[in-house]
Write a protein that holds these residues in place. Structure first.
Motif, mmCIF file in Angstrom:
data_model
loop_
_atom_site.group_PDB
_atom_site.id
_atom_site.type_symbol
_atom_site.label_atom_id
_atom_site.label_comp_id
_atom_site.label_asym_id
_atom_site.label_seq_id
_atom_site.Cartn_x
_atom_site.Cartn_y
_atom_site.Cartn_z
ATOM 1 N N ARG A 98 -8.070 -7.335 -3.904
ATOM 2 C CA ARG A 98 -9.134 -6.887 -4.791
ATOM 3 C C ARG A 98 -10.159 -6.030 -4.076
ATOM 4 O O ARG A 98 -10.830 -5.222 -4.703
ATOM 5 N N THR A 99 -10.275 -6.193 -2.749
ATOM 6 C CA THR A 99 -11.218 -5.358 -2.024
ATOM 7 C C THR A 99 -10.674 -3.946 -1.843
ATOM 8 O O THR A 99 -11.397 -2.968 -2.011
ATOM 9 N N THR A 100 -9.377 -3.842 -1.506
ATOM 10 C CA THR A 100 -8.803 -2.526 -1.224
ATOM 11 C C THR A 100 -8.168 -1.898 -2.443
ATOM 12 O O THR A 100 -7.809 -0.741 -2.427
ATOM 13 N N ARG A 101 -8.012 -2.664 -3.502
ATOM 14 C CA ARG A 101 -7.336 -2.225 -4.717
ATOM 15 C C ARG A 101 -5.875 -1.844 -4.462
ATOM 16 O O ARG A 101 -5.318 -0.997 -5.140
ATOM 17 N N GLU A 102 -5.270 -2.455 -3.474
ATOM 18 C CA GLU A 102 -3.839 -2.257 -3.218
ATOM 19 C C GLU A 102 -3.128 -3.552 -3.576
ATOM 20 O O GLU A 102 -2.530 -4.215 -2.732
ATOM 21 N N ALA A 103 -3.205 -3.931 -4.847
ATOM 22 C CA ALA A 103 -2.721 -5.241 -5.251
ATOM 23 C C ALA A 103 -1.232 -5.422 -4.982
ATOM 24 O O ALA A 103 -0.804 -6.461 -4.482
ATOM 25 N N TYR B 201 -1.589 -8.011 -11.434
ATOM 26 C CA TYR B 201 -2.457 -7.118 -10.676
ATOM 27 C C TYR B 201 -1.645 -6.070 -9.918
ATOM 28 O O TYR B 201 -2.057 -4.929 -9.788
ATOM 29 N N GLY B 202 -0.477 -6.497 -9.403
ATOM 30 C CA GLY B 202 0.351 -5.579 -8.623
ATOM 31 C C GLY B 202 0.829 -4.405 -9.445
ATOM 32 O O GLY B 202 0.663 -3.247 -9.070
ATOM 33 N N LEU B 203 1.408 -4.677 -10.616
ATOM 34 C CA LEU B 203 1.901 -3.577 -11.444
ATOM 35 C C LEU B 203 0.738 -2.771 -12.006
ATOM 36 O O LEU B 203 0.904 -1.606 -12.352
ATOM 37 N N GLY B 204 -0.439 -3.395 -12.050
ATOM 38 C CA GLY B 204 -1.620 -2.657 -12.495
ATOM 39 C C GLY B 204 -1.897 -1.445 -11.625
ATOM 40 O O GLY B 204 -2.426 -0.445 -12.098
ATOM 41 N N SER B 205 -1.514 -1.534 -10.335
ATOM 42 C CA SER B 205 -1.777 -0.373 -9.482
ATOM 43 C C SER B 205 -0.732 0.735 -9.668
ATOM 44 O O SER B 205 -0.846 1.786 -9.059
ATOM 45 N N PHE B 206 0.255 0.490 -10.514
ATOM 46 C CA PHE B 206 1.226 1.554 -10.812
ATOM 47 C C PHE B 206 1.050 2.081 -12.235
ATOM 48 O O PHE B 206 2.007 2.490 -12.868
ATOM 49 N N ARG B 207 -0.189 2.038 -12.717
ATOM 50 C CA ARG B 207 -0.408 2.410 -14.106
ATOM 51 C C ARG B 207 0.111 3.819 -14.431
ATOM 52 O O ARG B 207 0.828 3.987 -15.417
ATOM 53 N N PRO B 208 -0.216 4.859 -13.618
ATOM 54 C CA PRO B 208 0.250 6.204 -13.988
ATOM 55 C C PRO B 208 1.765 6.267 -14.128
ATOM 56 O O PRO B 208 2.291 6.831 -15.085
ATOM 57 N N GLU B 209 2.464 5.626 -13.161
ATOM 58 C CA GLU B 209 3.928 5.655 -13.201
ATOM 59 C C GLU B 209 4.452 4.922 -14.434
ATOM 60 O O GLU B 209 5.368 5.387 -15.105
#
Lengths: 236, 285, 252
Positions: free
Chosen positions: A195-200, B132-140
């Motif tokens: 959550r700090t780096t936003r690299e979940a 949360y993990g897949l959340g960081s691949f939103r554009p894809e």
């Protein structure tokens, strides 16, 4: 920031924090194991007892700790037991406080759950041992204690080991729940990083891989132990 | 052979001599067992009475009126989540179980890796990875039109739980089918039954008996495991409990949740017992 | 080094499952904070606590002449943990509310706060019409309570920490996030919050933030109050304020 920096052990990286999380996860699981095994064995003895009150007490134990979600058990121990102890101390007129920290709460809660399942494994293993073994030991003049230690336990462990190995793997995974009450284990440390780096994905993926590695290492050790134990006895 | 075996570490016994036969175990162990048993039961009674007293003393009609409907809706969410995940997981588990037995090494390895991953990592971590993990691949994900699905915490939870339970169910399925001996297949084919008939009439009924208990346990594990979804904003029973607690700081909120979970799990366990007794009635005399 | 220390910590925790405190607790004041609430209290990559709350707490401890030790605790368990004696005071941007006041004692406010919505710049978000909108909040905060009480037709999404609520706002899983002005201000001016801006005026009326201690510990409250006055007087407060915010956060 690129991935190698994020996972490095330096100031910028989270590698050292995650490594300390691994240490906490492993030490919690290792600390819980003896507690769960001993308690589970005692509960199994209770279940096999000819005394109905003992059987009932043992069954109440397993019903409660197999029926409650582990997360809830953890909260009950972490907050509830704390409040209860506090009230008892206050009622007794004491000033001191006794603290149950997250580690201890995790150890007791997971230990009780482990014991509840382990008692089933032990009870099944007990019934796999033919009655003749007890009779034979009795005929040889062994005391009850020595019968248990020299005759029954070695066979019991061999029968129970696969089930217990499985419980150990489950325990390793369940330690992840203590992250919710704030113990800095693998999942909590990776979660803070995520959550700090936003690299979940990177960090939660790392967490999953670390648990897999722990499971893999455990299986290697456990199968070695199983081989050793079964080699020690007569093949059946 | 009246001598006891190698008396290592047992001088007391050998000193006593071998002609002394220990008294039959029940004689004195019994009384001690009874005392311990009654003491333990007393302890449980104390815990039960303490809990009851606590609930009675902190009884608050206003609180109950406010939170009881929420607990009910939370319970409904838990039941829905588990039911949907178990069903989807069951569907998914069939190809995985078949894959595990596949002759193709790639398929077998992939299925094995799938099962190993989902059984080797905590459900909580898997849920975080999906939400949360897949959340960081939103554009894809948006590009392939899947974001609408993964946007919702509810679908993410179902997705993660279904994949997880599929791995466990695949192993149950495999174990149950492997427990039915080869001879059953051979005998069926000797009788001229088709493959489908063999599966339905011969193999399934036998596998079901073996699989019933593990399936019941899996449902129970899912009910208990689902308590973590509150962390990804789904208000299940546990979520409502934590919400009520964070507003009232009243510990009875957790006690109520514990009682509800315990009764569901106990009911399920009794249900499985009954079904098992019915399925195995031909085995009893 | 740190790793071995943590292992040692973990093992000693295992050995000393129950630690008995009491008399010794008075020498060191233990401050509970969350560590996931920038710029008030958050953890850095090397595991250090930083932020407005942390600096203020340090200044207060120095003023009171006591040694302080910080303990991080998740928000939803922070009051039970205080009551259970896991620390002696909460300095974690906690709003003074009647419900909390029944459980703990508060010092005088050390800053004032208001609630404000943040939403994506291009989105039309109207705080008066939130029907069917998903609003992200941190669970167990006054923001969560406010949405629950005042926007029954909005969809409430409660997260364990503020950081997750923002992560889901930038992923557009929620339409808006309601939170304290101070944290929202920091976030919209950060890289991660570039997507979003304030929407509408502050809601929820006056809100003041205090330090929580266990009920009945009046002496500690008095000491904190005196220390707050002292750092207001000697300029330490203004220094810490300027380090984090270009505006006066104390309020009158």
């Amino acid at each position: 920031m690129d991935y190698t920096t994020l996972l490095s052990f330096g100031r910028e990286g989270w590698g050292d924090d995650i490594a300390s999380g691994v240490a906490i996860t492993v030490s919690l699981a290792l600390a819980t194991l003896p507690l769960g095994l001993v308690l589970g064995f005692v509960v199994a003895l209770g279940k096999r007892s000819t005394e109905p009150t003992l059987r009932l007490s043992a069954n109440i134990f397993t019903t409660i700790f197999r029926g409650l979600p582990e997360l809830l058990t953890l909260f009950l121990v972490y907050f509830g037991a704390q409040i209860a102890i506090q009230q008892i101390v206050r009622a007794a007129g004491g000033e001191t406080y006794i603290e149950i920290n997250a580690f201890a709460a995790g150890m007791f809660a997971l230990g009780a759950v482990f014991a509840a399942y382990a008692s089933e494994v032990f009870a099944a293993a007990f019934s796999a041992i033919p009655h003749g073994q007890y009779e034979g030991a009795h005929a040889l003049g062994l005391s009850r204690w020595r019968t248990m230690r020299l005759v029954i336990l070695p066979q019991l462990i061999r029968v129970a080991l696969p089930g217990l190995s499985n419980l150990w793997l489950i325990l390793l995974k369940e330690t992840a729940l203590v992250s919710v009450i704030g113990l800095s284990d693998i999942l909590r440390q990776t979660g803070i990083a995520a959550r700090t780096t936003r690299e979940a994905f990177l960090f939660y993926g790392t967490a999953c891989l670390l648990y897999l590695v722990l499971a893999l290492l455990s299986s290697i050790v456990l199968s070695a132990v199983e081989r050793r134990v079964s080699a020690g006895g007569a093949a059946r | 052979m009246s001598e006891p075996p190698p008396a290592i570490g047992a001088p007391a016994l050998s000193a006593r001599g071998s002609d002394v036969v220990p008294p039959p175990p029940p004689a004195r162990g019994w009384a001690r067992a009874r005392v311990t048993g009654i003491a333990l039961l007393g302890l449980w009674a104390l815990v039960g009475a303490g809990t009851l007293l606590f609930l009675l003393s902190s009884w608050n009609a206003e609180l109950f009126a406010r939170y009881a409907p929420r607990y009910l809706s939370g319970l409904l969410v838990t039941v829905q989540l588990v039911a949907i995940s178990i069903v989807l997981g069951a569907v998914l588990s069939v190809p995985i179980a078949l894959g595990r037995r596949s002759k193709s090494r790639i398929v077998a390895t992939l299925s094995y890796a799938y099962v190993y991953f989902f059984r080797g990592t905590p459900l909580l971590a898997q849920t975080f990875l999906v939400y949360y993990g897949l959340g960081s691949f939103r554009p894809e994900l948006q590009a392939v039109g899947l974001w609408g699905f993964f946007r919702e915490a509810w679908y993410c939870a179902i997705f993660a739980f279904s994949l997880n339970t599929a791995a466990y169910q695949a192993e149950i399925l495999r174990g149950a089918f492997e427990s039915v001996g080869r001879g059953q297949w051979e005998a069926a084919s000797a009788l001229g039954l088709s493959r489908l008939q063999t599966v339905y009439k011969i193999i399934l009924p036998q596998a079901a008996i073996v699989a019933l208990r593990p399936y019941g346990n899996e449902i129970i594990l899912m009910i208990k495991g689902s308590a973590i979804v509150a962390i990804i904003t789904v208000y299940d029973l546990m979520g409502e409990t934590r919400r009520a607690y964070s507003r009232t700081f009243d510990f009875q909120t957790y006690i109520w949740a514990a009682l509800i979970y315990l009764s569901i799990v106990e009911m399920l366990r009794l249900g499985v017992d009954r079904i098992e007794r019915r399925l195995t009635r031909h085995l009893r005399r | 080094m740190r790793i071995t220390r943590r292992i040692a910590l973990g093992l000693s925790a295992a050995a000393l499952a129950l630690t008995i405190g009491g008399a010794t607790a008075q020498e060191k004041l233990r401050i509970g904070t969350e560590g996931a609430y920038p710029p008030f209290n958050n953890l850095t990559a090397d595991g250090k606590l930083e932020g407005f709350d942390v600096d203020i707490a340090r200044a207060l401890c120095e003023e009171m002449g006591v040694e302080c030790e910080f303990v991080t605790q998740d928000w939803d368990g922070i009051i039970p943990a205080l009551q259970a004696g896991k620390f002696d005071a909460i300095v974690a941007s906690m709003s003074i509310t009647p419900e909390r006041d029944e459980q703990v004692d508060f010092t005088k406010p050390y800053y004032t706060n208001s609630l404000v919505f943040v939403a994506p710049k291009e989105a039309e978000f109207d705080a008066d019409n939130v029907e069917g909108k998903a609003i992200g909040v941190q669970a167990g905060t006054i923001a969560a309570e406010y949405v629950e009480e005042n926007y029954p037709d909005a969809e409430l999404r409660a997260y364990p920490s503020q950081l997750e609520a923002w992560a889901d706002l930038s992923n557009e899983r929620v339409d808006a996030v309601l939170a304290d002005f101070g944290v929202q201000y920091e976030w919209v001016n950060s890289e991660g919050g570039a997507c979003c801006e304030f929407k509408g005026d502050a809601v929820g009326g006056d809100d003041v933030i205090g330090i929580a201690v266990r009920e009945g510990e009046t002496e500690l409250v008095e000491k904190f109050n005196a220390a707050i006055d002292a750092i207001r007087e000697n300029g330490t407060y203004a220094e810490v304020n300027a380090k984090y915010f270009p505006f006066d956060i104390y309020g009158e």
